[in-house]
Scaffold this motif. Structure first.
Motif, PDB file in Angstrom:
ATOM      1  N   MET A  17       0.842  -1.205   0.000  1.00  0.00           N
ATOM      2  CA  MET A  17       0.000   0.000   0.000  1.00  0.00           C
ATOM      3  C   MET A  17       0.879   1.257   0.000  1.00  0.00           C
ATOM      4  O   MET A  17       0.633   2.188  -0.788  1.00  0.00           O
ATOM      5  CB  MET A  17      -0.926  -0.036   1.233  1.00  0.00           C
ATOM      6  N   ILE A  18       1.891   1.281   0.847  1.00  0.00           N
ATOM      7  CA  ILE A  18       2.772   2.458   0.952  1.00  0.00           C
ATOM      8  C   ILE A  18       3.563   2.676  -0.348  1.00  0.00           C
ATOM      9  O   ILE A  18       3.764   3.814  -0.791  1.00  0.00           O
ATOM     10  CB  ILE A  18       3.727   2.318   2.172  1.00  0.00           C
ATOM     11  N   THR A  19       3.980   1.590  -0.967  1.00  0.00           N
ATOM     12  CA  THR A  19       4.721   1.712  -2.232  1.00  0.00           C
ATOM     13  C   THR A  19       3.824   2.326  -3.313  1.00  0.00           C
ATOM     14  O   THR A  19       4.248   3.234  -4.040  1.00  0.00           O
ATOM     15  CB  THR A  19       5.277   0.342  -2.683  1.00  0.00           C
ATOM     16  N   ALA A  20       2.573   1.850  -3.405  1.00  0.00           N
ATOM     17  CA  ALA A  20       1.641   2.416  -4.395  1.00  0.00           C
ATOM     18  C   ALA A  20       1.370   3.890  -4.055  1.00  0.00           C
ATOM     19  O   ALA A  20       1.316   4.745  -4.950  1.00  0.00           O
ATOM     20  CB  ALA A  20       0.340   1.624  -4.402  1.00  0.00           C
ATOM     21  N   HIS A  21       1.203   4.185  -2.771  1.00  0.00           N
ATOM     22  CA  HIS A  21       0.935   5.552  -2.312  1.00  0.00           C
ATOM     23  C   HIS A  21       2.080   6.497  -2.717  1.00  0.00           C
ATOM     24  O   HIS A  21       1.847   7.623  -3.158  1.00  0.00           O
ATOM     25  CB  HIS A  21       0.763   5.539  -0.790  1.00  0.00           C
ATOM     26  N   ARG A  22       3.318   6.027  -2.582  1.00  0.00           N
ATOM     27  CA  ARG A  22       4.482   6.887  -2.872  1.00  0.00           C
ATOM     28  C   ARG A  22       4.831   6.949  -4.349  1.00  0.00           C
ATOM     29  O   ARG A  22       5.265   7.988  -4.852  1.00  0.00           O
ATOM     30  CB  ARG A  22       5.707   6.368  -2.116  1.00  0.00           C
ATOM     31  N   ARG A  23       4.684   5.811  -5.045  1.00  0.00           N
ATOM     32  CA  ARG A  23       5.167   5.734  -6.431  1.00  0.00           C
ATOM     33  C   ARG A  23       4.073   5.776  -7.480  1.00  0.00           C
ATOM     34  O   ARG A  23       4.359   5.865  -8.670  1.00  0.00           O
ATOM     35  CB  ARG A  23       5.999   4.464  -6.608  1.00  0.00           C
ATOM     36  N   GLY A  24       2.814   5.662  -7.033  1.00  0.00           N
ATOM     37  CA  GLY A  24       1.700   5.720  -7.976  1.00  0.00           C
ATOM     38  C   GLY A  24       1.087   4.370  -8.276  1.00  0.00           C
ATOM     39  O   GLY A  24      -0.088   4.278  -8.613  1.00  0.00           O
TER      40      GLY A  24
END
Ligand code: TYC
Length: 101
Positions: free
Chosen positions: A56-63
């Motif tokens: 979730m955090i990776t998608a939040h930061r990188r799109g």
């Protein structure tokens, strides 16, 4: 006439054809609550709290972030179910699929 030797041509398809794999990709948006994304990831993809939170955090930061890979049918079913879980709550949460190279 010169003697020629011909190599036997034995190029055949591998006997065990592997099914093509598809990535399920989580797309970021500005509205879906983080905790809800984590809950959907755990429920639909059987991830631990920690794994779900990292994705979730990776998608939040990188799109966007790859969640996992499956055969086509499984990838599409899981992406649709996970997207529908967001829709049911009025969130624009989106999971897409994409063939692996
Ligand atoms: N960006 C959202 C927020 O700040 C959380 C979120 C993360 C939504 C990942 C979607 O794929 C996503 N509430």
């Amino acid at each position: 006439m010169p003697e020629t030797t011909t190599k036997p041509r034995t190029k055949v398809k591998p006997q065990t054809e592997r099914p093509k794999l598809y990535k399920v990709i989580l797309i970021n948006d500005d509205f879906t609550p983080r905790e809800f994304v984590v809950t959907v990831l755990k429920g639909e993809f059987k991830l631990s709290e920690d794994q779900a939170h990292r994705i979730m955090i990776t998608a939040h930061r990188r799109g966007a972030c790859v969640v996992a890979v499956f055969t086509r049918d499984v990838a599409e079913t899981k992406a649709t179910r996970a997207t529908d879980a967001g829709k049911a709550k009025g969130y624009p949460l989106l999971f897409t699929t994409e063939p692996e190279e």
